[in-house]
Design a protein around this motif. Structure first.
Motif, PDB file in Angstrom:
ATOM      1  N   THR A  26       0.809  -1.096  -0.145  1.00  0.00           N
ATOM      2  CA  THR A  26       0.017  -0.011   0.001  1.00  0.00           C
ATOM      3  C   THR A  26       0.726   1.294  -0.074  1.00  0.00           C
ATOM      4  OG1 THR A  26      -1.635  -1.105   1.395  1.00  0.00           O
ATOM      5  CG2 THR A  26      -1.737   1.183   1.128  1.00  0.00           C
ATOM      6  N   GLY A  27       0.406   2.272  -1.051  1.00  0.00           N
ATOM      7  CA  GLY A  27       1.132   3.677  -0.891  1.00  0.00           C
ATOM      8  C   GLY A  27       0.841   4.477  -1.967  1.00  0.00           C
ATOM      9  N   CYS A  28       0.521   5.629  -2.046  1.00  0.00           N
ATOM     10  CA  CYS A  28       0.337   6.640  -3.205  1.00  0.00           C
ATOM     11  C   CYS A  28       1.030   7.773  -2.909  1.00  0.00           C
ATOM     12  CB  CYS A  28      -1.214   6.618  -3.377  1.00  0.00           C
ATOM     13  SG  CYS A  28      -1.981   4.935  -3.150  1.00  0.00           S
ATOM     14  N   GLU A 143       1.437   5.260 -10.256  1.00  0.00           N
ATOM     15  CA  GLU A 143       2.784   4.820  -9.769  1.00  0.00           C
ATOM     16  C   GLU A 143       2.567   3.514  -9.078  1.00  0.00           C
ATOM     17  OE1 GLU A 143       4.721   7.949  -7.722  1.00  0.00           O
ATOM     18  OE2 GLU A 143       5.462   9.027  -9.553  1.00  0.00           O
ATOM     19  N   PHE A 144       1.476   3.436  -8.209  1.00  0.00           N
ATOM     20  CA  PHE A 144       1.166   2.445  -7.444  1.00  0.00           C
ATOM     21  C   PHE A 144       0.877   1.280  -8.073  1.00  0.00           C
ATOM     22  CE2 PHE A 144      -2.131   0.142  -4.883  1.00  0.00           C
ATOM     23  CZ  PHE A 144      -1.132  -0.685  -3.840  1.00  0.00           C
ATOM     24  N   TYR A 145      -0.338   1.564  -9.182  1.00  0.00           N
ATOM     25  CA  TYR A 145      -0.575   0.325  -9.994  1.00  0.00           C
ATOM     26  C   TYR A 145       0.650  -0.376 -10.642  1.00  0.00           C
ATOM     27  CZ  TYR A 145      -2.919  -1.671 -14.117  1.00  0.00           C
ATOM     28  OH  TYR A 145      -3.103  -2.691 -15.048  1.00  0.00           O
ATOM     29  N   ALA A 146       1.445   0.455 -11.060  1.00  0.00           N
ATOM     30  CA  ALA A 146       2.768  -0.158 -11.693  1.00  0.00           C
ATOM     31  C   ALA A 146       3.525  -0.983 -10.834  1.00  0.00           C
ATOM     32  CB  ALA A 146       3.280   1.044 -12.276  1.00  0.00           C
ATOM     33  N   ALA A 147       3.486  -0.491  -9.562  1.00  0.00           N
ATOM     34  CA  ALA A 147       4.218  -1.259  -8.287  1.00  0.00           C
ATOM     35  C   ALA A 147       3.635  -2.521  -7.939  1.00  0.00           C
ATOM     36  CB  ALA A 147       4.676  -0.333  -7.450  1.00  0.00           C
ATOM     37  N   ARG A 151       1.728 -10.883 -10.121  1.00  0.00           N
ATOM     38  CA  ARG A 151       2.512 -11.995 -10.692  1.00  0.00           C
ATOM     39  C   ARG A 151       2.127 -11.949 -12.199  1.00  0.00           C
ATOM     40  NH1 ARG A 151       0.185 -13.853  -6.073  1.00  0.00           N
ATOM     41  NH2 ARG A 151      -2.094 -14.084  -6.867  1.00  0.00           N
ATOM     42  N   GLY A 152       1.853 -10.673 -12.889  1.00  0.00           N
ATOM     43  CA  GLY A 152       1.941 -10.533 -14.217  1.00  0.00           C
ATOM     44  C   GLY A 152       3.256 -10.913 -15.122  1.00  0.00           C
ATOM     45  N   ALA A 153       4.220 -10.707 -14.316  1.00  0.00           N
ATOM     46  CA  ALA A 153       5.487 -11.036 -15.129  1.00  0.00           C
ATOM     47  C   ALA A 153       5.717 -12.610 -15.481  1.00  0.00           C
ATOM     48  CB  ALA A 153       6.842 -10.698 -14.287  1.00  0.00           C
ATOM     49  N   THR A 189      -7.938   7.970  -9.247  1.00  0.00           N
ATOM     50  CA  THR A 189      -7.245   7.828  -8.181  1.00  0.00           C
ATOM     51  C   THR A 189      -7.195   6.569  -7.264  1.00  0.00           C
ATOM     52  OG1 THR A 189      -8.414   9.092  -6.769  1.00  0.00           O
ATOM     53  CG2 THR A 189      -7.233  10.288  -8.038  1.00  0.00           C
ATOM     54  N   THR A 190      -7.984   5.741  -7.698  1.00  0.00           N
ATOM     55  CA  THR A 190      -8.134   4.432  -6.922  1.00  0.00           C
ATOM     56  C   THR A 190      -7.646   3.081  -7.623  1.00  0.00           C
ATOM     57  OG1 THR A 190     -10.558   5.433  -6.361  1.00  0.00           O
ATOM     58  CG2 THR A 190     -10.185   2.829  -6.007  1.00  0.00           C
ATOM     59  N   VAL A 191      -7.202   2.099  -7.021  1.00  0.00           N
ATOM     60  CA  VAL A 191      -6.827   1.097  -7.414  1.00  0.00           C
ATOM     61  C   VAL A 191      -7.208  -0.293  -6.702  1.00  0.00           C
ATOM     62  CG1 VAL A 191      -4.362  -0.367  -7.854  1.00  0.00           C
ATOM     63  CG2 VAL A 191      -4.286   2.148  -7.966  1.00  0.00           C
TER      64      VAL A 191
END
Length: 235
Positions: A26-28, A143-147, A151-153, A189-191
């Motif tokens: 968690t973090g934004c 930024e949070f979405y990207a982080a 397990r997409g990789a 602004t919501t993930v």
């Protein structure tokens, strides 16, 4: 992920470990913005059985603590499922310190709940976990979405979310005998993060898609100034 066995206790602990790992991320970022057309358009539930949403205020750009609490599904929202982890809401970034320390103190709120169905065995049980993170800016949410590692990789990407939200990714992968399906979604602004864990037979893409739609609809209703009213119809 814990090794899966036929013992119900270990099966539940495996899910709990997955959930805890999600909350630790968690973090934004920080800032403010105006209400979006997408949020303002959320005036009704997606299920015909859902009651009409009740207006609770003006449309908002960013979900606050009370709104995150309203979005996260509880037992009444998931009929036919056991609410194994009741909604829990966090008002700060204390759970992400040491993981994303530079942005933890800028988090508005996060929430999570989880449900199970069927016998608690790897073959017959299925678990669904819902997580919501509210950020104060779209940049922070991006930024949070990207982080957020779902397990997409090393998983297989699933094209089942259509055009939901501003960014979306659904994946499938296996761990031992367990099948894990994940969806992460950014709406302004919501993930959102939805996890379905079970066997190849019980952890289905249909369940993941319906669970994602449920959380997304409730998020839009809250942003539109309504009390979330969409009820799940996940078989």
């Amino acid at each position: 992920m814990a090794r899966n066995t036929d013992r119900p206790g270990r099966w539940v602990r495996a899910l709990t470990g997955t959930a805890a790992a999600g909350l630790l991320l968690t973090g934004c970022g920080a800032g403010d913005g105006a209400a979006t057309p997408e949020a303002s358009a959320a005036t009704a539930g997606s299920r015909s059985s859902s009651p009409k949403p009740v207006v609770t205020g003006n449309a908002v750009h960013t979900l606050r603590v009370r709104q995150v609490r309203a979005v996260v599904p509880d037992g009444a929202v998931m009929p036919g499922w056991k609410n194994i982890s009741k909604p829990v809401i966090f008002r700060d970034g204390s759970l992400c310190e040491g993981v994303i320390p530079d942005v933890c103190d800028l988090l508005i709120a996060s929430g999570q709940s989880s449900f199970s169905r069927g016998r608690e065995t790897p073959q017959e049980g299925v678990h669904v976990m819902f997580s919501v993170w509210s950020c104060t800016t779209k940049r922070g949410a991006r930024e949070f979405y990207a982080a957020l590692d779902t397990r997409g990789a090393d998983g297989t990407k699933l094209g089942l979310l259509g055009s939901l939200g501003d960014e979306r990714l659904a994946t499938h992968h296996t761990s031992g005998r367990a099948t894990l399906l994940d969806a992460k979604l950014r709406s302004g602004t919501t993930v959102l993060w939805i996890n379905v864990m079970g066997s190849e037979r019980t952890a289905t893409t249909a369940r993941l898609k319906e669970a994602t739609q449920l959380l997304y609809d409730r998020t839009l209703q809250a942003k539109g100034g309504f009390k979330p009213a969409t009820i799940g119809s996940i078989a």
